[in-house]
Design an enzyme around this catalytic site. Structure first.
Site, PDB file in Angstrom:
ATOM      1  N   GLU A  92       0.885  -1.169   0.000  1.00 46.33           N
ATOM      2  CA  GLU A  92       0.000   0.000   0.000  1.00 46.33           C
ATOM      3  C   GLU A  92       0.914   1.207   0.000  1.00 46.33           C
ATOM      4  OE1 GLU A  92      -1.717   3.108   0.827  1.00 46.33           O
ATOM      5  OE2 GLU A  92      -2.097   2.384   2.849  1.00 46.33           O
TER       6      GLU A  92
ATOM      7  N   CYS B 219      -1.738   9.069   3.312  1.00 51.03           N
ATOM      8  CA  CYS B 219      -1.648   8.759   1.884  1.00 51.03           C
ATOM      9  C   CYS B 219      -2.941   9.093   1.142  1.00 51.03           C
ATOM     10  CB  CYS B 219      -1.266   7.297   1.684  1.00 51.03           C
ATOM     11  SG  CYS B 219      -2.257   6.206   2.673  1.00 51.03           S
TER      12      CYS B 219
END
Ligand code: ADP
Length: 480
Positions: free
Chosen positions: A251, A285
């Site tokens: 990720e 993020c």
């Protein structure tokens, strides 16, 4: 304030002193003061952790789902009791405001409860065959030792959303948290210890990343690596782990677009922008990077946002009452300020913020800032900012706006604000992003799959899909 921790290494149910004199120095990002020096792992401890996890796998995966779930439920209850204490440690080492830190501990703990429930519903499938005396059974089972490598921005939840499904499924764990935030990880493992998890099921190796990473990659017992962090390290782990035929899920970052259509409820959009962008100092993020506002409402929205941004208070997260804490490091401040300077050099104008108020250390804080007129090649338009700087840009054509945001190399989270269901359907489905939120600002719910597409990596965390990541399929062809 000096804190004392026994060790950053937990192997086979015990806190371990390293064979070398290695330590990790943990500093308070608000002051630069040393918080703690903790004994740290190197190659030997990483290898011992893998061996312990491998040894524990057979008995742990042999428990029934409800037996494993009982440990997760116990750990969840302890986290709830200790949320304030664990949150305070997180704020001290990471900087985020205390309310956010305590909220993160409760969120992380909820993964334990959710997967304790979900693993009991991990059903298989019976596939019809062409013959009366034959059945095809599909069952899901644990893989083995899973290495979890996590970043500093959500030091509790990033670990727990990997560990909870992996361990519920019957895998055993070697966790390697970020070197900036090992104390939060140690607090997590204290909870696991007190919840009574059998020795070897959960192992922790805080320390210098490269030697530990090498051992995890080289050890054949490690069947899966689950990583959250930078593209550079994610690519390296994918390449080297892939060469060993390990399953690697990564990720990585994003350059999240935040799109406001002219019919949107502007208060809703603004409230969500404030949380999405400025929580955790923008170090997420999925924090909005580019705010694309329809030209008809651009000026109104920008004026309203300027007022809200200028009201944000900066301060030490531990004192409470502050919305914006320090950045994780001085380098992070330099990096965000460089994006601001780059945009200004290319013609962007600051409409809000840009200045650190007096009494706040400009080496440790970034000013919440809105800019306009950043060109397409500005760093802030095409690179993840990971800080409280955001670029506003007007759009006219829906199709061109979609092309522009889809041109990004990454595709993690996107935000869309509209009251028109037709726009919501059409645009959300056209966006090449793993997650789209409409009229909201959160993606990370325990019951939903968090993850991206393209350069943002693959794999999902949370929800039913997050459990499947840690299970492999076995097909049994039954003939009776
Ligand atoms: P960031 O730049 O946000 O710190 P990183 O990708 O460097 O992102 O860090 C994310 C996680 O990856 C951290 O736990 C870090 O220690 C770990 N990491 C960094 N380098 C390596 C490596 N060579 N092997 C294994 N893990 C690593």
């Amino acid at each position: 304030m000096a804190l004392t921790f026994k060790s950053g290494i937990y192997i086979n149910g015990q806190w371990v002193q390293p064979s070398s004199k290695a330590v990790l120095d943990v500093t308070n990002p608000a002051t630069g003061e040393l918080l703690a020096s903790i004994p740290a792992a190197g190659r030997d401890e990483a290898r011992a952790a893998v061996v312990a996890a491998h040894k524990a796998f057979k008995s742990w995966s042999g428990l029934n789902a409800n037996e494993r779930a009982a440990y997760l439920r116990k750990a969840n209850a302890i986290f709830i009791e200790r949320a304030q204490e664990i949150g305070e440690i997180m704020t001290l080492e990471q900087g985020k405001p205390i309310a956010e830190a305590v909220g993160e501990v409760l969120w992380g703990a909820d993964y334990l409860l959710w997967y304790a429930e979900e693993i009991r519903r991990s059903n298989g499938t019976i596939v019809p065959s062409d013959s009366l005396n034959q059945r095809f059974y599909l069952r899901r089972r644990a893989r083995g030792v899973v290495a979890c490598i996590t970043p500093w921005n959500f030091p509790n939840a990033m670990l727990l959303r990997k560990i909870a499904p992996a361990v519920a499924a019957g895998n055993t764990i070697v966790a390697k948290p970020a070197e900036e935030t090992p104390l939060s990880a140690i607090k997590i493992f204290e909870v696991f210890h007190d919840a009574g998890f059998p020795a070897g099921v959960l192992n922790l190796v805080c320390g210098e990343p490269a030697p530990i990473g090498d051992v995890l990659l080289e050890s054949p017992e490690v069947r899966q690596i689950s990583f959250t962090g930078s593209t550079e390290i994610g690519r390296m782990l994918s390449e080297r782990g892939g060469a060993q035929l390990k399953k690697v899920t990564v990720e990585l970052g994003g350059v999240a677009p935040f799109i406001v259509f002219p019919d949107a409820d502007l208060d809703v959009a603004l409230n969500n922008l404030m949380w999405g962008k400025f929580a955790n100092q923008g170090q997420s993020c999925v924090a909005p990077n580019r705010v694309l506002i329809h030209k008809d409402i651009f000026d109104t929205f920008t004026v309203a946002a300027k007022k809200r941004v200028e009201e944000l208070k900066l301060g030490h997260g531990i004192k409470g009452g502050f919305e914006v804490g320090p950045m994780i490091s001085e380098e992070a401040v330099v990096r965000v300020n460089a994006q601001l300077e780059d945009a200004k050099k290319k013609g962007a104008k600051v409409v809000a913020g840009g200045q650190i108020p007096s009494g706040i250390d400009p080496k440790r804080w970034c000013a919440p800032t809105i800019i306009v007129d950043a060109p397409k090649d500005a760093l802030v338009t095409c690179h993840e900012t990971f800080g409280p700087l955001v670029a506003f840009e007007p759009f006219t054509s829906e199709a061109e706006m979609i092309d522009s945001v889809n041109a990004s190399e990454s595709g993690l989270g996107a935000y869309l604000f509209t009251k028109d269901l037709a726009i919501a359907h059409r645009v959300s489905e056209a966006l090449e992003y793993g997650m789209v939120v409409i009229n909201g600002s959160s993606f990370g719910y325990v019951q939903t799959p968090f993850g991206g597409t393209k350069g943002s990596g693959d794999g999902r965390e949370g929800g039913q899909d997050g459990l499947l990541e840690y299970q492999e399929l076995q097909y049994i062809n039954m003939n009776f």
